[in-house]
Design a protein around this motif. Structure first.
Motif, mmCIF file in Angstrom:
data_model
loop_
_atom_site.group_PDB
_atom_site.id
_atom_site.type_symbol
_atom_site.label_atom_id
_atom_site.label_comp_id
_atom_site.label_asym_id
_atom_site.label_seq_id
_atom_site.Cartn_x
_atom_site.Cartn_y
_atom_site.Cartn_z
ATOM 1 N N ARG A 1 0.865 -1.185 0.000
ATOM 2 C CA ARG A 1 0.000 0.000 0.000
ATOM 3 C C ARG A 1 0.894 1.224 0.000
ATOM 4 O O ARG A 1 1.732 1.408 0.892
ATOM 5 C CB ARG A 1 -0.879 -0.008 1.246
ATOM 6 N N GLY A 2 0.777 2.047 -1.008
ATOM 7 C CA GLY A 2 1.623 3.226 -1.074
ATOM 8 C C GLY A 2 1.493 3.920 -2.413
ATOM 9 O O GLY A 2 0.538 3.686 -3.169
ATOM 10 N N TRP A 3 2.480 4.750 -2.711
ATOM 11 C CA TRP A 3 2.467 5.495 -3.962
ATOM 12 C C TRP A 3 3.030 4.642 -5.097
ATOM 13 O O TRP A 3 3.988 3.906 -4.925
ATOM 14 C CB TRP A 3 3.298 6.770 -3.817
ATOM 15 N N ARG A 4 2.380 4.794 -6.225
ATOM 16 C CA ARG A 4 2.846 4.109 -7.424
ATOM 17 C C ARG A 4 3.631 5.086 -8.282
ATOM 18 O O ARG A 4 3.567 6.298 -8.096
ATOM 19 C CB ARG A 4 1.665 3.547 -8.230
ATOM 20 N N LEU A 5 4.360 4.525 -9.243
ATOM 21 C CA LEU A 5 5.147 5.378 -10.128
ATOM 22 C C LEU A 5 4.293 6.267 -11.015
ATOM 23 O O LEU A 5 4.779 7.256 -11.567
ATOM 24 C CB LEU A 5 6.083 4.512 -10.992
ATOM 25 N N ASP A 6 3.031 5.890 -11.186
ATOM 26 C CA ASP A 6 2.150 6.749 -11.995
ATOM 27 C C ASP A 6 1.450 7.802 -11.141
ATOM 28 O O ASP A 6 0.447 8.384 -11.553
ATOM 29 C CB ASP A 6 1.129 5.896 -12.748
ATOM 30 N N ARG A 7 1.991 8.030 -9.901
ATOM 31 C CA ARG A 7 1.524 9.086 -9.000
ATOM 32 C C ARG A 7 0.124 8.835 -8.454
ATOM 33 O O ARG A 7 -0.587 9.773 -8.098
ATOM 34 C CB ARG A 7 1.587 10.451 -9.693
ATOM 35 N N VAL A 8 -0.237 7.589 -8.425
ATOM 36 C CA VAL A 8 -1.523 7.206 -7.830
ATOM 37 C C VAL A 8 -1.239 6.536 -6.492
ATOM 38 O O VAL A 8 -0.362 5.671 -6.395
ATOM 39 C CB VAL A 8 -2.305 6.252 -8.754
ATOM 40 N N TYR A 9 -1.987 6.942 -5.453
ATOM 41 C CA TYR A 9 -1.808 6.330 -4.139
ATOM 42 C C TYR A 9 -2.823 5.211 -3.982
ATOM 43 O O TYR A 9 -4.000 5.367 -4.303
ATOM 44 C CB TYR A 9 -1.993 7.355 -3.023
ATOM 45 N N GLY A 10 -2.355 4.085 -3.474
ATOM 46 C CA GLY A 10 -3.244 2.950 -3.269
ATOM 47 C C GLY A 10 -2.439 1.662 -3.321
ATOM 48 O O GLY A 10 -1.307 1.605 -2.845
ATOM 49 N N THR A 11 -3.023 0.633 -3.948
ATOM 50 C CA THR A 11 -2.328 -0.650 -4.067
ATOM 51 C C THR A 11 -1.271 -0.551 -5.166
ATOM 52 O O THR A 11 -1.572 -0.149 -6.292
ATOM 53 C CB THR A 11 -3.309 -1.771 -4.397
ATOM 54 N N CYS A 12 -0.045 -0.880 -4.803
ATOM 55 C CA CYS A 12 1.041 -0.922 -5.785
ATOM 56 C C CYS A 12 1.671 -2.304 -5.736
ATOM 57 O O CYS A 12 1.457 -3.067 -4.789
ATOM 58 C CB CYS A 12 2.082 0.168 -5.509
ATOM 59 N N TYR A 13 2.461 -2.620 -6.758
ATOM 60 C CA TYR A 13 2.947 -3.998 -6.912
ATOM 61 C C TYR A 13 4.467 -4.056 -6.937
ATOM 62 O O TYR A 13 5.147 -3.089 -7.315
ATOM 63 C CB TYR A 13 2.369 -4.627 -8.177
ATOM 64 N N CYS A 14 4.953 -5.230 -6.522
ATOM 65 C CA CYS A 14 6.393 -5.468 -6.443
ATOM 66 C C CYS A 14 6.788 -6.703 -7.238
ATOM 67 O O CYS A 14 7.804 -7.357 -6.944
ATOM 68 C CB CYS A 14 6.821 -5.645 -4.978
ATOM 69 N N ASP A 15 5.959 -7.056 -8.211
ATOM 70 C CA ASP A 15 6.297 -8.200 -9.062
ATOM 71 C C ASP A 15 6.978 -7.718 -10.337
ATOM 72 O O ASP A 15 6.912 -6.540 -10.690
ATOM 73 C CB ASP A 15 5.054 -9.034 -9.378
ATOM 74 N N GLN A 16 7.612 -8.639 -11.012
ATOM 75 C CA GLN A 16 8.395 -8.292 -12.193
ATOM 76 C C GLN A 16 7.540 -7.677 -13.287
ATOM 77 O O GLN A 16 7.996 -6.812 -14.032
ATOM 78 C CB GLN A 16 9.100 -9.551 -12.701
ATOM 79 N N ALA A 17 6.284 -8.103 -13.391
ATOM 80 C CA ALA A 17 5.409 -7.629 -14.468
ATOM 81 C C ALA A 17 4.943 -6.199 -14.265
ATOM 82 O O ALA A 17 4.385 -5.594 -15.184
ATOM 83 C CB ALA A 17 4.203 -8.547 -14.601
ATOM 84 N N CYS A 18 5.158 -5.637 -13.086
ATOM 85 C CA CYS A 18 4.650 -4.278 -12.853
ATOM 86 C C CYS A 18 5.326 -3.257 -13.750
ATOM 87 O O CYS A 18 4.774 -2.178 -13.987
ATOM 88 C CB CYS A 18 4.810 -3.905 -11.382
ATOM 89 N N ARG A 19 6.526 -3.592 -14.248
ATOM 90 C CA ARG A 19 7.179 -2.662 -15.174
ATOM 91 C C ARG A 19 6.380 -2.501 -16.454
ATOM 92 O O ARG A 19 6.334 -1.421 -17.043
ATOM 93 C CB ARG A 19 8.589 -3.148 -15.496
ATOM 94 N N ARG A 20 5.737 -3.586 -16.894
ATOM 95 C CA ARG A 20 4.934 -3.524 -18.121
ATOM 96 C C ARG A 20 3.583 -2.874 -17.873
ATOM 97 O O ARG A 20 3.073 -2.152 -18.735
ATOM 98 C CB ARG A 20 4.735 -4.927 -18.692
ATOM 99 N N THR A 21 3.004 -3.159 -16.712
ATOM 100 C CA THR A 21 1.661 -2.625 -16.426
ATOM 101 C C THR A 21 1.694 -1.231 -15.817
ATOM 102 O O THR A 21 0.667 -0.558 -15.727
ATOM 103 C CB THR A 21 0.912 -3.577 -15.485
ATOM 104 N N GLY A 22 2.877 -0.764 -15.379
ATOM 105 C CA GLY A 22 3.012 0.596 -14.867
ATOM 106 C C GLY A 22 2.454 0.808 -13.478
ATOM 107 O O GLY A 22 2.163 1.957 -13.112
ATOM 108 N N ASP A 23 2.282 -0.253 -12.705
ATOM 109 C CA ASP A 23 1.710 -0.105 -11.359
ATOM 110 C C ASP A 23 2.696 -0.515 -10.276
ATOM 111 O O ASP A 23 2.310 -0.982 -9.207
ATOM 112 C CB ASP A 23 0.416 -0.908 -11.237
ATOM 113 N N CYS A 24 3.992 -0.328 -10.530
ATOM 114 C CA CYS A 24 5.009 -0.643 -9.529
ATOM 115 C C CYS A 24 4.936 0.351 -8.369
ATOM 116 O O CYS A 24 4.577 1.532 -8.547
ATOM 117 C CB CYS A 24 6.405 -0.553 -10.123
ATOM 118 N N CYS A 25 5.303 -0.120 -7.200
ATOM 119 C CA CYS A 25 5.491 0.795 -6.086
ATOM 120 C C CYS A 25 6.644 1.741 -6.407
ATOM 121 O O CYS A 25 7.541 1.407 -7.188
ATOM 122 C CB CYS A 25 5.800 0.024 -4.804
ATOM 123 N N PHE A 26 6.623 2.920 -5.804
ATOM 124 C CA PHE A 26 7.589 3.949 -6.166
ATOM 125 C C PHE A 26 9.032 3.505 -5.966
ATOM 126 O O PHE A 26 9.940 3.993 -6.618
ATOM 127 C CB PHE A 26 7.313 5.217 -5.328
#
Length: 264
Positions: free
Chosen positions: A39-64
């Motif tokens: 739970r935190g900020w994502r790289l797309d500047r959205v606060y909420g659920t962010c991800y720490c899996d390898q695929a998040c680079r493609r989907t753009g929802d990685c944690c900051f």
């Protein structure tokens, strides 16, 4: 990105815990894993659920902090092993060498290079030391007209005058050949134009091509049972090559001149 990082750091000082990401969650997961989240900020500047899996680079929802908490690690491999022995005796086979993985790739790191290599090989003796495999050696051939030059040089002291071994002739039926043979038009290589698929050709085995010990010519196919595909190559143009099958061995060649050749 640097400006965004500084802004997030300032936000963390104002609201501790608001930047909870991959490092705080202790998560770094391969592939796509919906449960690998924080739970935190994502790289797309959205606060909420962010991800720490390898695929998040493609989907753009990685944690900051994904790039810092889960750095990409490339595959690291060790040294090649020695080549294995030939997989079979007396026939074309393959040898193998391998190398181990010392570090698996993680977090989108470079994948492993090939871990196995294979190469063609041919053992010329059985486990008991018996000579074999000659049927698979490519036959190097040229026009029978070259035999006139051999006859002229036979008078030289450097050439043996022993006539006890009269040689022999191998008949083959051509199976295939490259198109480069038909393109030859130079005076000394024009004979290649007469090579044709499906024709019976004669190849003479005479000294000095004949081995003084085995009394054989390399690539003569004498050990073949007639069903094995053998290889030949024309001297003067290495791109003129093909395959044939053994018909028989005879004492003297009797093919037409354009289909008569000699081993080199």
């Amino acid at each position: 990105m640097r400006t965004l990082w500084m802004a997030l750091c300032a936000l963390a000082r104002l609201w501790p815990g608001s930047l909870a990401g991959c490092a705080d969650a202790g998560r770094c997961c391969p592939g796509r894993d919906a449960a690998c989240s924080a739970r935190g900020w994502r790289l797309d500047r959205v606060y909420g659920t962010c991800y720490c899996d390898q695929a998040c680079r493609r989907t753009g929802d990685c944690c900051f902090d994904y790039a810092r908490a889960c750095p990409a690690r490339p595959c690291i491999v060790g040294e090649w092993s020695p080549w294995s022995g030939c997989g079979d005796q007396c026939r074309p086979a393959a040898r193998v060498r391998r190398r181990p993985v010392q570090q698996e790739p993680r977090n989108g790191g470079a994948p492993c290079p090939p871990l196995e290599e294979r190469a063609g090989c041919l053992d010329y003796s059985t486990p008991r030391g018996q000579d074999c495999g000659r049927a698979f050696v490519p036959a190097f051939i040229t026009t029978s007209a070259f035999n006139k030059e051999r006859t002229r040089q036979a008078a030289s002291p450097q050439w043996s005058t022993d006539t006890e071994d009269a040689g022999y002739c191998m008949e083959f039926k051509t199976e295939s050949l490259t198109h480069h043979c038909a393109l030859e038009n130079r005076p000394l290589t024009r004979w290649m134009q007469y090579l044709r698929e499906g024709y019976t050709v004669c190849v003479d085995c005479q000294r000095p091509a004949m081995n003084s010990v085995s009394l054989r010519c390399s690539g003569d196919g004498l050990d073949s049972d007639g069903n094995q595909t053998l290889h030949w190559q024309a001297i003067g143009n290495p791109r003129c090559q093909g395959t044939w099958k053994k018909v028989r061995r005879v004492d003297q060649c009797s093919c037409p001149a354009v289909h008569s050749f000699i081993f080199i």
